[in-house]
Write a protein that holds these residues in place. Structure first.
Motif, short mmCIF file in Angstrom:
data_model
loop_
_atom_site.label_atom_id
_atom_site.label_comp_id
_atom_site.label_asym_id
_atom_site.label_seq_id
_atom_site.Cartn_x
_atom_site.Cartn_y
_atom_site.Cartn_z
N SER A 167 0.81 -1.22 0.00
CA SER A 167 0.00 0.00 0.00
C SER A 167 0.84 1.27 0.00
CB SER A 167 -0.95 0.01 1.20
OG SER A 167 -0.21 0.21 2.41
N ARG A 168 2.15 1.15 0.15
CA ARG A 168 3.03 2.32 0.20
C ARG A 168 3.86 2.47 -1.08
NH1 ARG A 168 0.61 5.35 3.05
NH2 ARG A 168 2.47 6.63 3.19
N ILE A 169 3.55 1.68 -2.10
CA ILE A 169 4.26 1.75 -3.38
C ILE A 169 3.50 2.68 -4.31
CG2 ILE A 169 5.03 0.46 -5.41
CD1 ILE A 169 5.20 -2.03 -3.54
N HIS A 170 4.20 3.68 -4.84
CA HIS A 170 3.59 4.69 -5.71
C HIS A 170 4.35 4.77 -7.03
CE1 HIS A 170 1.27 6.36 -2.31
NE2 HIS A 170 2.34 6.02 -1.60
N PHE A 192 17.43 9.23 0.31
CA PHE A 192 16.15 9.77 0.75
C PHE A 192 15.71 9.15 2.08
CE2 PHE A 192 15.99 10.46 -3.89
CZ PHE A 192 15.72 11.82 -3.90
N GLY A 193 16.66 8.65 2.84
CA GLY A 193 16.34 8.05 4.13
C GLY A 193 15.55 6.77 3.93
N ASP A 194 14.41 6.66 4.60
CA ASP A 194 13.57 5.46 4.50
C ASP A 194 12.81 5.39 3.18
OD1 ASP A 194 14.36 4.75 7.03
OD2 ASP A 194 12.59 5.60 8.01
N PRO A 218 7.29 4.78 3.03
CA PRO A 218 6.79 4.14 4.25
C PRO A 218 6.09 5.13 5.16
CG PRO A 218 9.18 4.36 4.32
CD PRO A 218 8.74 4.82 2.96
N ARG A 219 5.10 4.62 5.86
CA ARG A 219 4.31 5.45 6.78
C ARG A 219 5.18 6.14 7.82
NH1 ARG A 219 -0.94 4.40 5.95
NH2 ARG A 219 -1.00 2.21 5.44
N ASP A 220 6.20 5.44 8.28
CA ASP A 220 7.00 5.96 9.38
C ASP A 220 8.21 6.79 8.93
OD1 ASP A 220 8.32 3.82 8.29
OD2 ASP A 220 8.71 2.81 10.20
N ALA A 221 8.30 7.10 7.65
CA ALA A 221 9.41 7.95 7.19
C ALA A 221 9.33 9.29 7.92
CB ALA A 221 9.33 8.16 5.68
#
Length: 174
Positions: free
Chosen positions: A98-101, A122-124, A139-142
């Motif tokens: 669900s986090r792939i764009h 770009f970090g996470d 990712p949600r937690d980036a």
């Protein structure tokens, strides 16, 4: 020929709001497109036409501007292009689907800028270059969201739109 219309800049409220996707299908049909089908409120349509892409882009843009008042960028792809983009997804099962764009554009991409972006930390968040699109994993937690359409448009000098891979897969089969 089937064309997938991806509108850039649709907002839930305000000037660039599409009131109802059924209305979008209605006005595109009135404009001369055939078998118009829309998918979710974010501005996706599939239609049939023999017009070249530039003529489709202008007619869709001008129809929406005149009938709705929204000044939206129009990205055009074929179902095959979207299917290919979905199949080339570089992310494996360790990633939250669900986090792939996918970032889609009709503009040419500068290979030097792309190379620089692909080497940027770009970090996470993750960035990959595909044949049909650019792939982002967000990712949600980036901690700090850096990768987004506005950032990529500015860096690459393009107009683009972003869709979740699940939406791209759905649009590729119509």
């Amino acid at each position: 020929m089937k064309k997938v219309i991806l509108l850039r800049g649709v907002t839930p409220t305000g000037q660039n709001r599409i009131p109802k996707m059924a209305y979008l299908a209605e006005i595109l049909t009135e404009a001369g497109f055939e078998n118009v089908w829309t998918y979710i409120q974010s501005g996706n349509a599939v239609l049939e036409t023999n017009l070249p892409d530039e003529a489709v882009r202008k007619l869709v843009h001008d129809t929406i501007l005149k009938k709705i008042g929204a000044d939206l960028s129009v990205i055009i792809k074929t179902p095959d292009q979207l299917g290919s983009a979905a199949r080339e997804n570089p992310f494996d099962e360790t990633h939250d689907f669900s986090r792939i764009h996918l970032v889609l554009t009709n503009d040419g991409l500068d290979t030097e800028i792309l190379k620089s972006l692909s080497q940027t930390d770009f970090g996470d968040e993750e960035f990959y270059i595909g044949n049909e699109c650019l792939y982002l994993y967000l990712p949600r937690d980036a901690r700090k969201k850096r990768l987004n359409t506005n950032f990529l448009e500015k860096r690459l000098g393009i107009r683009a739109t972003m869709r979740k891979i699940s939406v791209v897969k759905k649009l590729s089969v119509y």
